[in-house]
Design a protein around this motif. Structure first.
Motif, PDB file in Angstrom:
ATOM      1  N   CYS A 263       0.832  -1.211   0.000  1.00 58.76           N
ATOM      2  CA  CYS A 263       0.000   0.000   0.000  1.00 58.76           C
ATOM      3  C   CYS A 263       0.867   1.261   0.000  1.00 58.76           C
ATOM      4  O   CYS A 263       0.519   2.265  -0.632  1.00 58.76           O
ATOM      5  CB  CYS A 263      -0.925  -0.001   1.214  1.00 58.76           C
ATOM      6  N   ALA A 264       2.003   1.215   0.698  1.00 56.39           N
ATOM      7  CA  ALA A 264       2.921   2.356   0.666  1.00 56.39           C
ATOM      8  C   ALA A 264       3.434   2.582  -0.749  1.00 56.39           C
ATOM      9  O   ALA A 264       3.534   3.728  -1.213  1.00 56.39           O
ATOM     10  CB  ALA A 264       4.084   2.115   1.627  1.00 56.39           C
ATOM     11  N   GLY A 265       3.740   1.489  -1.452  1.00 57.90           N
ATOM     12  CA  GLY A 265       4.183   1.611  -2.844  1.00 57.90           C
ATOM     13  C   GLY A 265       3.107   2.198  -3.738  1.00 57.90           C
ATOM     14  O   GLY A 265       3.380   3.050  -4.593  1.00 57.90           O
ATOM     15  N   VAL A 266       1.855   1.745  -3.554  1.00 55.51           N
ATOM     16  CA  VAL A 266       0.735   2.288  -4.334  1.00 55.51           C
ATOM     17  C   VAL A 266       0.580   3.778  -4.053  1.00 55.51           C
ATOM     18  O   VAL A 266       0.375   4.588  -4.973  1.00 55.51           O
ATOM     19  CB  VAL A 266      -0.571   1.533  -3.998  1.00 55.51           C
ATOM     20  N   ALA A 267       0.679   4.160  -2.789  1.00 58.11           N
ATOM     21  CA  ALA A 267       0.549   5.570  -2.417  1.00 58.11           C
ATOM     22  C   ALA A 267       1.631   6.413  -3.071  1.00 58.11           C
ATOM     23  O   ALA A 267       1.364   7.497  -3.605  1.00 58.11           O
ATOM     24  CB  ALA A 267       0.603   5.718  -0.897  1.00 58.11           C
ATOM     25  N   VAL A 268       2.863   5.934  -3.054  1.00 58.17           N
ATOM     26  CA  VAL A 268       3.978   6.678  -3.651  1.00 58.17           C
ATOM     27  C   VAL A 268       3.765   6.860  -5.153  1.00 58.17           C
ATOM     28  O   VAL A 268       3.935   7.965  -5.696  1.00 58.17           O
ATOM     29  CB  VAL A 268       5.307   5.945  -3.380  1.00 58.17           C
ATOM     30  N   ILE A 269       3.374   5.791  -5.840  1.00 54.72           N
ATOM     31  CA  ILE A 269       3.163   5.867  -7.290  1.00 54.72           C
ATOM     32  C   ILE A 269       2.015   6.810  -7.627  1.00 54.72           C
ATOM     33  O   ILE A 269       2.120   7.651  -8.542  1.00 54.72           O
ATOM     34  CB  ILE A 269       2.895   4.453  -7.858  1.00 54.72           C
ATOM     35  N   CYS A 270       0.914   6.715  -6.897  1.00 56.89           N
ATOM     36  CA  CYS A 270      -0.251   7.554  -7.201  1.00 56.89           C
ATOM     37  C   CYS A 270      -0.005   9.013  -6.838  1.00 56.89           C
ATOM     38  O   CYS A 270      -0.400   9.915  -7.590  1.00 56.89           O
ATOM     39  CB  CYS A 270      -1.480   7.024  -6.460  1.00 56.89           C
ATOM     40  N   PHE A 271       0.646   9.284  -5.703  1.00 53.06           N
ATOM     41  CA  PHE A 271       0.966  10.664  -5.351  1.00 53.06           C
ATOM     42  C   PHE A 271       1.925  11.277  -6.374  1.00 53.06           C
ATOM     43  O   PHE A 271       1.858  12.471  -6.661  1.00 53.06           O
ATOM     44  CB  PHE A 271       1.601  10.731  -3.963  1.00 53.06           C
ATOM     45  N   GLY A 272       2.825  10.470  -6.914  1.00 50.74           N
ATOM     46  CA  GLY A 272       3.779  10.980  -7.891  1.00 50.74           C
ATOM     47  C   GLY A 272       3.228  11.093  -9.294  1.00 50.74           C
ATOM     48  O   GLY A 272       3.878  11.690 -10.163  1.00 50.74           O
TER      49      GLY A 272
ATOM     50  N   SER B 195       6.586  21.291 -15.452  1.00 49.12           N
ATOM     51  CA  SER B 195       7.215  20.295 -14.589  1.00 49.12           C
ATOM     52  C   SER B 195       6.173  19.497 -13.818  1.00 49.12           C
ATOM     53  O   SER B 195       5.144  20.019 -13.435  1.00 49.12           O
ATOM     54  CB  SER B 195       8.155  20.989 -13.614  1.00 49.12           C
ATOM     55  N   LEU B 196       6.501  18.227 -13.602  1.00 49.48           N
ATOM     56  CA  LEU B 196       5.598  17.363 -12.840  1.00 49.48           C
ATOM     57  C   LEU B 196       6.088  17.144 -11.424  1.00 49.48           C
ATOM     58  O   LEU B 196       5.739  16.165 -10.779  1.00 49.48           O
ATOM     59  CB  LEU B 196       5.447  16.009 -13.545  1.00 49.48           C
ATOM     60  N   LEU B 197       6.922  18.055 -10.922  1.00 57.58           N
ATOM     61  CA  LEU B 197       7.253  17.985  -9.508  1.00 57.58           C
ATOM     62  C   LEU B 197       5.969  18.094  -8.696  1.00 57.58           C
ATOM     63  O   LEU B 197       5.045  18.790  -9.106  1.00 57.58           O
ATOM     64  CB  LEU B 197       8.208  19.119  -9.122  1.00 57.58           C
ATOM     65  N   PRO B 198       5.854  17.401  -7.558  1.00 58.50           N
ATOM     66  CA  PRO B 198       4.621  17.438  -6.775  1.00 58.50           C
ATOM     67  C   PRO B 198       4.137  18.853  -6.517  1.00 58.50           C
ATOM     68  O   PRO B 198       4.903  19.739  -6.189  1.00 58.50           O
ATOM     69  CB  PRO B 198       5.044  16.741  -5.474  1.00 58.50           C
ATOM     70  N   HIS B 199       2.834  19.072  -6.686  1.00 60.23           N
ATOM     71  CA  HIS B 199       2.128  20.323  -6.437  1.00 60.23           C
ATOM     72  C   HIS B 199       2.304  21.359  -7.546  1.00 60.23           C
ATOM     73  O   HIS B 199       1.565  22.334  -7.574  1.00 60.23           O
ATOM     74  CB  HIS B 199       2.539  20.979  -5.115  1.00 60.23           C
ATOM     75  N   GLU B 200       3.249  21.164  -8.480  1.00 56.68           N
ATOM     76  CA  GLU B 200       3.461  22.224  -9.455  1.00 56.68           C
ATOM     77  C   GLU B 200       2.284  22.351 -10.409  1.00 56.68           C
ATOM     78  O   GLU B 200       2.021  23.416 -10.951  1.00 56.68           O
ATOM     79  CB  GLU B 200       4.746  21.983 -10.249  1.00 56.68           C
ATOM     80  N   ALA B 201       1.541  21.251 -10.622  1.00 60.84           N
ATOM     81  CA  ALA B 201       0.368  21.345 -11.479  1.00 60.84           C
ATOM     82  C   ALA B 201      -0.658  22.323 -10.924  1.00 60.84           C
ATOM     83  O   ALA B 201      -1.435  22.919 -11.665  1.00 60.84           O
ATOM     84  CB  ALA B 201      -0.277  19.975 -11.655  1.00 60.84           C
ATOM     85  N   LEU B 202      -0.676  22.486  -9.605  1.00 61.02           N
ATOM     86  CA  LEU B 202      -1.628  23.386  -8.981  1.00 61.02           C
ATOM     87  C   LEU B 202      -1.293  24.850  -9.224  1.00 61.02           C
ATOM     88  O   LEU B 202      -2.175  25.697  -9.288  1.00 61.02           O
ATOM     89  CB  LEU B 202      -1.665  23.125  -7.466  1.00 61.02           C
TER      90      LEU B 202
ATOM     91  N   VAL C  10      10.453  11.239  -6.363  1.00 66.85           N
ATOM     92  CA  VAL C  10      11.190  10.382  -7.287  1.00 66.85           C
ATOM     93  C   VAL C  10      10.302   9.978  -8.464  1.00 66.85           C
ATOM     94  O   VAL C  10      10.710  10.036  -9.625  1.00 66.85           O
ATOM     95  CB  VAL C  10      11.721   9.130  -6.556  1.00 66.85           C
ATOM     96  N   VAL C  11       9.058   9.578  -8.160  1.00 67.47           N
ATOM     97  CA  VAL C  11       8.137   9.148  -9.211  1.00 67.47           C
ATOM     98  C   VAL C  11       7.821  10.305 -10.164  1.00 67.47           C
ATOM     99  O   VAL C  11       7.841  10.156 -11.389  1.00 67.47           O
ATOM    100  CB  VAL C  11       6.836   8.591  -8.607  1.00 67.47           C
ATOM    101  N   GLY C  12       7.535  11.492  -9.600  1.00 65.72           N
ATOM    102  CA  GLY C  12       7.231  12.647 -10.436  1.00 65.72           C
ATOM    103  C   GLY C  12       8.385  13.007 -11.350  1.00 65.72           C
ATOM    104  O   GLY C  12       8.187  13.315 -12.538  1.00 65.72           O
ATOM    105  N   CYS C  13       9.599  12.962 -10.818  1.00 69.02           N
ATOM    106  CA  CYS C  13      10.764  13.278 -11.642  1.00 69.02           C
ATOM    107  C   CYS C  13      11.032  12.196 -12.678  1.00 69.02           C
ATOM    108  O   CYS C  13      11.527  12.489 -13.770  1.00 69.02           O
ATOM    109  CB  CYS C  13      11.984  13.483 -10.756  1.00 69.02           C
TER     110      CYS C  13
END
Length: 367
Positions: A21-30, A171-178, A321-324
């Motif tokens: 579940c931690a892996g799923v969370a990391v992939i989906c958040f990224g 960029s797809l760094l977390p939150h930058e889409a916002l 890491v996933v976003g990058c």
């Protein structure tokens, strides 16, 4: 003959579920902002509300699947904390930039969530590993995860704004889409209200205010699981079975939607009922919310299986890491030797941190 201890004990199975579940969370958040890649988010206010509607719907579906468990209103406070932190990222990026903002609120988020779980702050139970060697593993792992945020602050994405036939790359760094289209939002005077206010500040005032807001946003992010944990640790005695963390998803998501709606209404009032709304953002924003909801639901399950002191640093440090990876391998947003070296350093630090945190969760038990 001594009977062999079963390989797949309940603790082993629970831990395995937690890491999955931690892996799923990391992939989906990224990855949850990928649907927004080709669309302008405006100033982020309408987009974040659409996203929160999708989050609430996913929470409702989960609530019904679980058989409508007891609704705990206090858990809505966690949703308020997260939604407030999310709103603050818009002015933060304008004040101190994406790189420094992400670094500060990311570190504040990770350290706040880990500290609350490790030392049992706010009347929750401490979850630090019981033996000193495993505590050291946890401290070292968290330290490496903290260090992994630093290289992202120095990475330079290849950003070209779409003008007529030019191609846009965000960029797809977390939150930058916002916030990547924040400055395109205009009032009747040709300038956004928030930008107009922030431009009156001196450079030093901007930096001080931006750093303070980034620390506060990170603390709100880091504390968003504390209300459910408080309920679990304090509202049930030894003869009672406390609800699993996932049972708090729906009230948590209700808090997110109510808070997001409140801020949207304030925004509409402040803009004199002239909000920036891009109707093309509705469907991508909804999908982004579904991705975020899947990630957060998985995080709730990981908290129950691994404990917050393990799950929080793992899931907080992985999405970058996933976003990058999306940006480097698919969208070619990060190129050049310097970016590749910084990204490689971030990956190494994250992996080392994950290894030590995993080792901290291997202490022997009687189960």
């Amino acid at each position: 003959l001594k009977s062999k201890r079963p390989l797949f004990t309940p603790r082993v199975m629970s831990t395995a579920v937690g890491y999955v579940c931690a892996g799923v969370a990391v992939i989906c958040f990224g990855s949850n902002y990928i649907p927004l890649k080709k669309f302008e988010t405006g100033d982020g206010m309408f987009f974040q509300w659409v996203m929160c509607v999708a989050i609430w719907i996913c929470g409702l579906i989960t609530y019904l699947i679980l058989g409508s468990p007891t609704f705990y209103p206090l858990a809505m406070l966690g949703g308020f904390l997260w939604a407030t932190g999310n709103i603050l990222t818009v002015p933060i990026v304008k004040l101190i930039g994406m790189g420094l903002g992400l670094l500060i609120w990311g570190l504040s988020n990770l350290l706040t969530g880990w500290a609350i779980a490790n030392w049992g702050l706010f009347h929750t139970k401490a979850e630090a590993p019981p033996d000193e060697p495993y505590q050291i593993y946890n401290y070292v792992g968290v330290a490496f995860c903290v260090l992994s945020f630093i290289p992202y602050a120095f990475m330079q994405p290849n950003v070209s704004i779409k003008i007529d036939d030019q191609q846009k790359s965000d960029s797809l760094l977390p939150h930058e889409a916002l916030i990547n289209e924040f400055e395109k939002s205009k009032t009747d005077n040709g300038e956004s209200l928030l930008i107009s206010y922030l431009q009156k500040l001196s450079p030093l005032q901007k930096r001080i205010l931006g750093v303070i807001l980034a620390v506060i946003a990170g603390m709100f992010y880091g504390a968003n699981f504390t209300p459910p944990q408080y309920i679990i640790d304090n509202d049930f005695n030894a003869s009672q079975t406390a609800p699993k963390d996932i049972n708090f998803c729906f009230p948590h998501f209700c808090g997110i939607l109510l808070t997001s709606t409140f801020y949207l209404l304030l925004y509409c009032i402040g803009s004199r009922n002239n909000p920036t709304v891009n109707n093309q953002i509705i469907l991508p924003g909804f999908f982004a919310g579904v991705g975020w909801a899947i990630a957060d639901i998985s995080w709730f399950i990981a908290n129950n299986s691994l404990q917050l002191v393990v799950a929080f640093p793992l899931i907080s440090s992985g999405p970058g890491v996933v976003g990058c990876l999306w940006g480097v391998l698919v969208f070619k947003e990060f190129t050049g030797k310097r970016n590749y070296l910084l990204f490689s350093l971030a990956i190494v630090l994250t992996v080392v941190g994950i290894v030590f945190i995993t080792l901290s969760d291997t202490y022997p038990t009687n189960t």
